[in-house]
Design a protein around this motif. Structure first.
Motif, short mmCIF file in Angstrom:
data_model
loop_
_atom_site.label_atom_id
_atom_site.label_comp_id
_atom_site.label_asym_id
_atom_site.label_seq_id
_atom_site.Cartn_x
_atom_site.Cartn_y
_atom_site.Cartn_z
N SER A 277 -14.66 28.25 0.82
CA SER A 277 -13.35 28.43 0.19
C SER A 277 -12.41 29.22 1.08
CB SER A 277 -13.52 29.14 -1.16
OG SER A 277 -14.33 28.37 -2.02
N THR A 278 -12.95 30.21 1.76
CA THR A 278 -12.13 31.02 2.67
C THR A 278 -11.60 30.16 3.81
OG1 THR A 278 -13.45 32.96 2.12
CG2 THR A 278 -12.09 33.09 4.07
N GLU A 279 -12.46 29.30 4.34
CA GLU A 279 -12.03 28.41 5.42
C GLU A 279 -10.97 27.41 4.92
OE1 GLU A 279 -15.59 26.64 6.78
OE2 GLU A 279 -16.31 28.46 7.87
N THR A 280 -11.20 26.90 3.71
CA THR A 280 -10.22 25.96 3.14
C THR A 280 -8.87 26.64 2.92
OG1 THR A 280 -12.02 24.79 2.03
CG2 THR A 280 -9.79 24.40 1.21
N LEU A 281 -8.96 27.91 2.42
CA LEU A 281 -7.73 28.66 2.21
C LEU A 281 -6.97 28.88 3.50
CD1 LEU A 281 -5.90 30.29 0.30
CD2 LEU A 281 -7.40 32.27 0.70
N LYS A 282 -7.71 29.15 4.53
CA LYS A 282 -7.06 29.34 5.83
C LYS A 282 -6.41 28.06 6.32
CE LYS A 282 -7.97 31.18 10.40
NZ LYS A 282 -8.98 31.68 11.36
N GLU A 308 2.47 20.16 -4.35
CA GLU A 308 1.18 20.40 -3.68
C GLU A 308 0.96 21.91 -3.40
OE1 GLU A 308 0.31 16.26 -1.24
OE2 GLU A 308 0.99 18.04 -0.17
N PHE A 309 2.11 22.51 -3.04
CA PHE A 309 1.99 23.95 -2.75
C PHE A 309 1.59 24.73 -4.00
CE2 PHE A 309 3.94 28.15 -2.37
CZ PHE A 309 3.25 28.61 -1.25
N LYS A 310 2.24 24.36 -5.10
CA LYS A 310 1.87 25.03 -6.36
C LYS A 310 0.41 24.77 -6.71
CE LYS A 310 6.47 25.06 -8.47
NZ LYS A 310 7.29 24.55 -9.58
N GLU A 311 0.05 23.50 -6.44
CA GLU A 311 -1.36 23.18 -6.72
C GLU A 311 -2.30 23.99 -5.83
OE1 GLU A 311 -4.60 21.46 -8.53
OE2 GLU A 311 -2.47 21.40 -9.12
N GLU A 313 -1.54 26.85 -4.60
CA GLU A 313 -1.52 28.25 -5.08
C GLU A 313 -2.42 28.42 -6.31
OE1 GLU A 313 2.53 29.22 -5.76
OE2 GLU A 313 2.80 30.00 -3.72
N ARG A 314 -2.38 27.43 -7.19
CA ARG A 314 -3.23 27.50 -8.38
C ARG A 314 -4.71 27.51 -7.99
NH1 ARG A 314 -5.95 24.19 -11.40
NH2 ARG A 314 -5.36 22.41 -10.08
N GLN A 315 -5.02 26.61 -7.04
CA GLN A 315 -6.40 26.58 -6.57
C GLN A 315 -6.78 27.88 -5.87
OE1 GLN A 315 -6.99 23.10 -4.19
NE2 GLN A 315 -6.72 21.67 -5.92
#
Length: 389
Positions: A277-282, A308-311, A313-315
């Motif tokens: 998740s950290t890698e995906t966030l990056k 998509e950005f909001k999505e 951010e939600r994720q």
């Protein structure tokens, strides 16, 4: 037995006839009429045996030196007593022991001094006394030679002494036969007997008290035995309970270990997910930055990008919440793991203490049994001693 003969020089002694009368194998008498020389014979023996001049009817020993017309200015006078060991025979005769002869000589001089000789060898009164005492002649007590004047004194003695400083015929005979040396021992024995009787009385009282105390302690002994049996039974049950608890604790410990292993695997999986998740966030952040640069160029896709950005951010929020939740869960699991580890250590310690306590209690049982046996032996000894007294 010792035989004796006397030889004197420088003194005349043949004024009458002297007879030696043997009354018994151990008793002889010198008899004869007045003036026959009996006293001279006795004085000669007293002189050799170390008596003073006053005891021989003289003022000084120099008066023993002969003085006559034919023998003037003699320097000395000597008396020799010859001794010989003999063996008595059944027919009343005796036989001399070969090589047992010896002579004791005392010489008196003009200056009232005197010298002793044993077989012509210079000696002294101490050595003479020791030699004769070894032959049964005690010069210290002088009971082997009874003078004429002492016979009447002996006949007038009281049968027994009236006081400690008095002497009766009984004490005189005891002194002669040598039994007076046992008087003090007899008195000491009587005192010791009295002390032993007193001690015996005390022991008898102690035995009676011990018997009473034993009777009073019989019930206590029975109670103690019953208590020891119950205590032994309880220890056995405690041993069984400890074994069961140990087995139960081992099973629980195995389950906890399996649970801990499962939790550790879950933690690893969650950590992998967090990492992913950290890698995906990056990557998303990089992509967001890229879209931000292209924002001006991508006006038509702005709404779509914003969505998509909001999505994203939600994720992202979801992932962050999940990450936080996972951290809390991991902390709870670590705390539970610490508590379980502490519980395992306590259970292990209790199990070891129980196992160590069992041998100590088992070791105490023989000691208590031996103590009981020793007490019974002491009781039997007291019984035997009381029977003996």
């Amino acid at each position: 037995m010792l035989s004796t003969s006397i030889y004197m020089n420088h003194k005349g002694m043949h004024r009458g006839s002297i007879t030696g009368l043997v009354l018994d194998s151990t008793f002889s008498a010198v008899v004869g009429p007045n003036g026959s020389g009996k006293s001279n014979v006795i004085d000669a023996m007293l002189f050799v045996f170390g008596k003073r001049a006053k005891q021989m009817r003289l003022n000084k020993v120099s008066e023993l030196i002969h003085n006559s017309t034919n023998h003037q200015n003699l320097d000395s006078a000597a008396v020799s007593v010859h001794f010989q060991d003999i063996t008595d025979k059944d027919d009343g005769t005796y036989e001399a022991v070969p090589g047992s002869d010896f002579a004791i000589t005392r010489v008196a001089f003009r200056d009232n001094s005197s010298k002793y000789y044993i077989n012509d060898r210079a000696s002294n009164f101490t050595e003479v006394t020791k030699l004769l005492k070894g032959k049964g002649v005690d010069l210290d007590n002088n009971r082997f030679l009874i003078l004429q004047g002492e016979v009447e004194q002996i006949s007038l003695m009281k049968p027994k002494a009236q006081g400690s400083h008095d002497e009766g015929f009984l004490e005189y005979l005891e002194d002669i036969i040598g039994t007076n040396k046992y008087v003090e021992k007899i008195d000491e024995s009587f005192k010791e007997l009295e002390a032993l009787n007193e001690k015996r009385s005390g022991v008898v009282q102690m035995v009676k008290l011990a018997e009473k105390e034993r009777e009073s302690l019989e019930g206590v002994k029975n109670e103690a035995e019953a208590y020891m049996l119950k205590e032994l039974s309880m220890l056995k049950w405690q041993e069984k309970a400890s074994k069961l608890a140990s087995e139960n604790n081992a099973n629980e410990l195995e389950k906890l270990r399996e649970n801990v292993q499962s939790l550790e695997e879950n933690v690893k999986t969650e950590r992998k997910k967090i990492k992913a998740s950290t890698e995906t966030l990056k990557e998303l952040e990089d992509l967001h930055m890229k879209y931000m640069k292209k924002q001006e160029e991508l006006d038509r896709g702005l709404r779509h990008c914003k969505d998509e950005f909001k999505e994203f951010e939600r994720q992202d929020l979801k992932y962050r919440e999940d990450f936080k939740h996972l951290k809390q869960k991991i902390k709870k699991i670590d705390d539970k793991l610490d508590k379980d580890s502490t519980k395992i250590a306590d259970i292990t310690r209790e199990c070891e203490e129980s196992q160590n306590l069992i041998p100590q209690l088992e070791e105490g049982i023989p000691k208590l049994q031996k103590l009981l046996v020793d007490e019974e032996k002491n009781l039997e000894e007291i019984k035997e001693n009381s029977k003996g007294t």
